[in-house]
Scaffold this active site. Structure first.
Site, mmCIF file in Angstrom:
data_model
loop_
_atom_site.group_PDB
_atom_site.id
_atom_site.type_symbol
_atom_site.label_atom_id
_atom_site.label_comp_id
_atom_site.label_asym_id
_atom_site.label_seq_id
_atom_site.Cartn_x
_atom_site.Cartn_y
_atom_site.Cartn_z
ATOM 1 N N CYS A 77 -1.607 0.408 3.111
ATOM 2 C CA CYS A 77 -0.783 -0.797 3.123
ATOM 3 C C CYS A 77 -0.150 -1.181 1.791
ATOM 4 O O CYS A 77 1.075 -1.238 1.675
ATOM 5 C CB CYS A 77 -1.593 -1.957 3.675
ATOM 6 S SG CYS A 77 -3.278 -2.041 3.031
ATOM 7 N N HIS A 140 0.294 -8.760 -0.240
ATOM 8 C CA HIS A 140 -0.505 -7.571 -0.559
ATOM 9 C C HIS A 140 -0.060 -6.816 -1.800
ATOM 10 O O HIS A 140 -0.317 -5.621 -1.944
ATOM 11 C CB HIS A 140 -0.529 -6.628 0.642
ATOM 12 C CG HIS A 140 -1.909 -6.122 0.965
ATOM 13 N ND1 HIS A 140 -3.057 -6.841 0.703
ATOM 14 C CD2 HIS A 140 -2.334 -4.965 1.524
ATOM 15 C CE1 HIS A 140 -4.103 -6.157 1.096
ATOM 16 N NE2 HIS A 140 -3.706 -5.019 1.594
#
Length: 522
Positions: A77, A140
């Site tokens: 990710c 993130h």
């Protein structure tokens, strides 16, 4: 027809047949980029899933263009998202680790690093050109204040800085904060509107993310302001969740419920774009950050015919379900054979907005304009990185594995298997195997599952590698790795006291700093 009239007609025809770029667009286009979390290539009906539970995405494909050969820049990710926003491979933008060879790393709460100020993200450039930018969902790219979205080109944010793991006890680890723009408004698992029920799978977060998207679209359309919406939703990442109307509705279980709700959200957003009157000036792209989490088995995504999944550099780990839609600009129902990459969103958006690319760094993304508007593929390689190592490369239909590795047997013995049920001799290796002297060669057209390597002594192998090796040699010659941002961890940098916690009177005590080397098993 006289000579002057003929010249004018030829010029008009040439302009009409040329790819649309920012220079030829009369009005700056809007961009809606939808990025799923751990959704597999084979999860959509249009890509062959037998459940056929994605009617809105299937219609988006029918109304636009599908990219069967589209990739992420990393099988995990955080590096994938950093590459998307910077247009650069993680090895260049710093989203990798050197703590161990070929290890995937990401941004859990304890990570001390984040996206570097030196990296230029395309929202920053769009913002300077007058765009209003919003991210909805997971960031993130680092949770410390200097790394958050409003410092890197986003005017608005509704979402969380890290994965929606928890609940935590707010002692060893704090619960993840939810942000509205540049300040915390609550925490996952602690506030009723941000709850995720691990027993039932219920959460209303996706519905909130849908409402935030439509409100933003309507507001910017009413203001006649060009906009970027980055819809980075996370319901298909464990722990899975869906709202009441979708729980128990899929034949695929909770994972399918999440997929169905996200598909519904795509339909709502596309309808909002149309009703706001900006449909013919808005490019919408849909994709995923990495392949489906096959280690989750029946609670993870489907990667269709491809080998392995998330965490690996086999096709299942990095080939993504990708669709583009722009009525009046993209021919409906088309299939592009362009080798695409999430990094191309950087270059494509700047091209279409008429913004010059940064000239002081290598940009790995290409403009997809020729593919989108003329269905003309641009020749380019795809590099498959895992941490600090180039594991493989694709040139045309050929993929050469310079290194192979799934995950260590000690993890598989614990039930963590990135390729469950798949064992291809000398390909799905459980140790890191260096094949650089004689790379394992696959023809992805004849063998998309990477099960039948081409023998090294054949004429085809020699001819293909004669094309591949110069591409790799040139790539490595020009490679200057960035400073690794994912080497250091520190419990003191967790979300103890995020911006805005003072107003809520919900700041937690910050422990003493103790920076150590992160340990990555991926």
């Amino acid at each position: 027809m006289d000579g002057n009239a003929a010249v004018v007609l030829l010029l008009v025809l040439a302009i009409a047949s040329s790819p649309l770029t920012g220079a030829s667009l009369t009005k700056k286009p809007n961009f809606v980029f939808m990025l799923m979390d751990d959704m597999g290539w084979g999860d959509l009906g249009v890509f062959g899933h037998p459940a056929k539970e994605t009617p809105n995405l299937d219609k988006m494909a029918a109304d636009g263009m599908t990219f069967p050969d589209f990739y992420s820049a990393n099988p995990l990710c955080s590096p994938s998202r950093a590459a998307l926003l910077s247009g650069r491979l993680p090895i260049r933008n710093g989203f990798y680790t050197t703590n161990a060879h070929a290890r995937n790393a990401y941004t859990p709460q304890v990570i001390a690093g984040g996206i570097a100020d030196e990296e230029i993200l395309f929202p920053e450039l769009l913002q300077k050109a007058g765009y209003k930018n919003k991210i909805i969902g997971k960031w993130h790219l680092g949770q410390q204040p200097q790394y958050l979205p409003h410092k890197h080109g986003f005017d608005e944010w509704y979402g969380a800085p890290n994965c929606h793991f928890g609940p935590f006890n707010d002692k060893g680890s704090p619960n993840i904060p939810m942000y509205r723009d540049d300040h915390m408004i609550g925490r996952l698992y602690e506030d009723s509107e941000f709850m995720i029920n691990h027993t039932t799978g219920y959460s209303n977060l996706t519905q909130q993310y849908i409402e935030e998207a439509t409100t933003f679209i309507n507001t910017q359309a009413a203001a006649d302001t060009p906009f970027l919406l980055y819809w980075a939703v996370d319901a298909t990442h464990d722990p899975l969740y869906a709202s009441h109307d979708f729980l128990g509705t899929s034949e695929r279980g909770l994972y399918g419920d999440a997929v169905r709700e996200l598909d519904y959200g795509v339909g709502v957003i596309l309808a909002a774009i149309k009703s706001a009157g900006v449909e013919e000036n808005t490019l919408v792209m849909f994709s995923s950050d990495n392949g489906g989490a096959t280690y989750a088995k029946t609670t993870g995504g489907s990667n269709g015919p491809f080998l392995c999944g998330k965490e690996t550099t086999y096709e299942g780990g990095m080939r993504e379900p990708t669709i583009a839609r722009w009525p009046g600009k993209i021919e409906p129902g088309t299939i592009s054979r362009q080798l695409g990459n999430l990094m191309d969103w950087f270059t494509t958006s700047l091209d279409l907005a008429g913004i010059e690319l940064p000239q002081d760094r290598i940009i790995d993304g290409i403009s997809l304009a020729p593919a989108l508007f003329n269905n003309t593929p641009v020749d380019r390689p795809i590099f498959y990185y895992r941490g600090n190592e180039m594991m493989a490369v694709r040139v045309g239909m050929y993929k050469a594995h310079y290194w192979t590795w799934t995950n260590f047997m000690v993890d598989i013995d614990k039930g963590i298997d990135y390729c469950p049920g798949e064992d291809v001799s000398n390909v799905t290796t459980h140790d890191q195997v260096n094949n650089t002297a004689t790379p394992i060669l696959i023809h992805l057209g004849r063998d998309p599952g990477e099960k039948y390597p081409i023998r090294s002594g054949t004429a085809e192998y020699k001819q293909a590698m004669a094309m591949v090796r110069p591409v790799v040699d040139d790539h490595k010659k020009k490679m200057v790795p960035g400073k690794p941002a994912l080497n250091k961890c520190d419990k003191a940098v967790q979300n103890w006291a995020p911006p805005g916690c003072e107003a809520l009177k919900r700041c937690l005590p910050v422990p003493a700093h103790n920076e150590v080397d992160c340990t990555w098993g991926h």
